[in-house]
Design a protein around this motif. Structure first.
Motif, PDB file in Angstrom:
ATOM      1  N   TYR B  35       5.318 -15.695  -9.846  1.00  0.00           N
ATOM      2  CA  TYR B  35       4.841 -14.504 -10.528  1.00  0.00           C
ATOM      3  C   TYR B  35       5.905 -13.989 -11.491  1.00  0.00           C
ATOM      4  O   TYR B  35       7.101 -14.203 -11.292  1.00  0.00           O
ATOM      5  CB  TYR B  35       4.550 -13.376  -9.523  1.00  0.00           C
ATOM      6  CG  TYR B  35       3.324 -13.563  -8.670  1.00  0.00           C
ATOM      7  CD1 TYR B  35       3.383 -14.235  -7.457  1.00  0.00           C
ATOM      8  CD2 TYR B  35       2.093 -13.040  -9.070  1.00  0.00           C
ATOM      9  CE1 TYR B  35       2.252 -14.396  -6.666  1.00  0.00           C
ATOM     10  CE2 TYR B  35       0.959 -13.190  -8.278  1.00  0.00           C
ATOM     11  CZ  TYR B  35       1.058 -13.873  -7.084  1.00  0.00           C
ATOM     12  OH  TYR B  35      -0.064 -14.023  -6.297  1.00  0.00           O
ATOM     13  N   GLN B  37       7.024 -10.249 -13.287  1.00  0.00           N
ATOM     14  CA  GLN B  37       6.802  -8.807 -13.245  1.00  0.00           C
ATOM     15  C   GLN B  37       7.551  -8.148 -14.391  1.00  0.00           C
ATOM     16  O   GLN B  37       8.774  -8.286 -14.502  1.00  0.00           O
ATOM     17  CB  GLN B  37       7.248  -8.212 -11.911  1.00  0.00           C
ATOM     18  CG  GLN B  37       6.927  -6.726 -11.774  1.00  0.00           C
ATOM     19  CD  GLN B  37       7.376  -6.152 -10.444  1.00  0.00           C
ATOM     20  OE1 GLN B  37       8.345  -6.598  -9.843  1.00  0.00           O
ATOM     21  NE2 GLN B  37       6.658  -5.139  -9.958  1.00  0.00           N
ATOM     22  N   GLY B  40       7.742  -1.662 -14.424  1.00  0.00           N
ATOM     23  CA  GLY B  40       6.691  -0.677 -14.222  1.00  0.00           C
ATOM     24  C   GLY B  40       5.297  -1.248 -14.104  1.00  0.00           C
ATOM     25  O   GLY B  40       4.318  -0.499 -14.191  1.00  0.00           O
ATOM     26  N   GLU B  41       5.196  -2.560 -13.896  1.00  0.00           N
ATOM     27  CA  GLU B  41       3.879  -3.178 -13.761  1.00  0.00           C
ATOM     28  C   GLU B  41       3.820  -4.053 -12.522  1.00  0.00           C
ATOM     29  O   GLU B  41       4.840  -4.362 -11.913  1.00  0.00           O
ATOM     30  CB  GLU B  41       3.560  -4.012 -15.011  1.00  0.00           C
ATOM     31  CG  GLU B  41       3.507  -3.176 -16.278  1.00  0.00           C
ATOM     32  CD  GLU B  41       3.100  -4.017 -17.483  1.00  0.00           C
ATOM     33  OE1 GLU B  41       3.295  -3.536 -18.609  1.00  0.00           O
ATOM     34  OE2 GLU B  41       2.603  -5.136 -17.297  1.00  0.00           O
ATOM     35  N   GLY B  42       2.600  -4.452 -12.162  1.00  0.00           N
ATOM     36  CA  GLY B  42       2.445  -5.352 -11.041  1.00  0.00           C
ATOM     37  C   GLY B  42       2.739  -6.788 -11.439  1.00  0.00           C
ATOM     38  O   GLY B  42       2.735  -7.128 -12.625  1.00  0.00           O
ATOM     39  N   PRO B  43       2.996  -7.650 -10.466  1.00  0.00           N
ATOM     40  CA  PRO B  43       3.264  -9.064 -10.777  1.00  0.00           C
ATOM     41  C   PRO B  43       2.030  -9.744 -11.350  1.00  0.00           C
ATOM     42  O   PRO B  43       0.899  -9.448 -10.961  1.00  0.00           O
ATOM     43  CB  PRO B  43       3.629  -9.652  -9.413  1.00  0.00           C
ATOM     44  CG  PRO B  43       3.938  -8.499  -8.537  1.00  0.00           C
ATOM     45  CD  PRO B  43       3.100  -7.370  -9.039  1.00  0.00           C
ATOM     46  N   LEU B  45       0.366 -13.560 -11.979  1.00  0.00           N
ATOM     47  CA  LEU B  45       0.462 -14.939 -11.526  1.00  0.00           C
ATOM     48  C   LEU B  45       0.712 -15.880 -12.697  1.00  0.00           C
ATOM     49  O   LEU B  45       0.019 -15.833 -13.717  1.00  0.00           O
ATOM     50  CB  LEU B  45      -0.824 -15.339 -10.804  1.00  0.00           C
ATOM     51  CG  LEU B  45      -0.872 -16.764 -10.248  1.00  0.00           C
ATOM     52  CD1 LEU B  45       0.156 -16.940  -9.141  1.00  0.00           C
ATOM     53  CD2 LEU B  45      -2.269 -17.087  -9.739  1.00  0.00           C
TER      54      LEU B  45
END
Lengths: 116, 113
Positions: B35, B37, B40-43, B45
């Motif tokens: 992943y 990232q 300030g954000e989500g991972p 894929l």
């Protein structure tokens, strides 16, 4: 790929109050969702597994009475941080498994919680 | 909790250079994921690996699942500024009836234009 949303993106609250964070799967159904916590400059740590129609499963060391999880429907899981304190300030991220037959997980954009 | 060990911890490179990062575990995983990232954000894929020895590419990214299923590497060729971020490996393990992700410690990548 599958889309997962979170609301709110960020929240600031006073110590002692409760905060609810929503996680939604937008274009697919998820009987299971996962909640993670990430402190600054650290990795993601699994807090709990949210199960639609049954109780959540919490990881060791996570207080279930403090972090309430409700998987209300096949597209929505909520995490409520009760009686929040400054040490609960963190980045909370949810995820949901993708399409059937794959083992991948898709993550939401995260919620930044700051407790004053 | 259990974590996967990633190396290096951070990398500072020039635009155009190739990058390689590794991930090792003491446990066997049947599925290995990489992943990225952004702050300030989500991972997000990047690549999923399902078979021991599998080599998979996604554009400028190439990842391989180790034969022992205890390690993996991720290569990025001809890096560009937007490659900046934290890269996490993750192993998918079975706990009861649920598959759970165990994340690596992360590799911070900085690319200088």
């Amino acid at each position: 790929g599958a889309v997962v949303s979170q609301h709110p993106s960020w929240v600031i609250c006073k110590s002692g109050t409760s905060v609810k964070i929503e996680c939604r799967s937008l274009d697919f159904q998820a009987t299971t969702m996962f909640w993670y916590r990430q402190f600054p400059k650290q990795s993601l740590m699994l807090m709990a597994t949210s199960n639609e129609g049954s109780k959540a499963t919490y990881e060791q060391g996570v207080e279930k009475d403090k972090f309430l999880i409700n998987h209300a429907s096949l597209t929505l899981s909520t995490l409520t941080v009760t009686s929040a304190h400054p040490e609960d300030s963190s980045f909370y991220i949810c995820s949901a498994p993708g399409l059937a037959g794959t083992d991948t997980q898709y993550f939401g954009p995260g919620t930044r919680l700051t407790v004053l | 909790g259990q974590q996967l060990n990633q190396s290096p911890q951070s990398m500072f490179i020039q635009e155009g250079e190739d990058v390689s990062m590794n991930c090792t575990s003491s446990s066997i995983f049947n599925t290995w994921l990489w992943y990225k990232q952004d702050p300030g954000e989500g991972p997000v894929l990047l690549i999923a690996l399902y078979k021991a020895g599998e080599l998979t590419s996604n554009g400028r990214l190439t990842a391989q699942f180790g034969i022992t299923r205890k390690d993996s590497f991720l290569n990025i060729s001809a890096s560009i500024p937007s490659d900046v971020g934290i890269y996490f490996c993750a192993g998918l393990g079975r706990s009861g009836a649920t598959n759970k992700l165990i994340f690596g410690t992360g590799t911070l990548l900085a690319v200088q234009p």
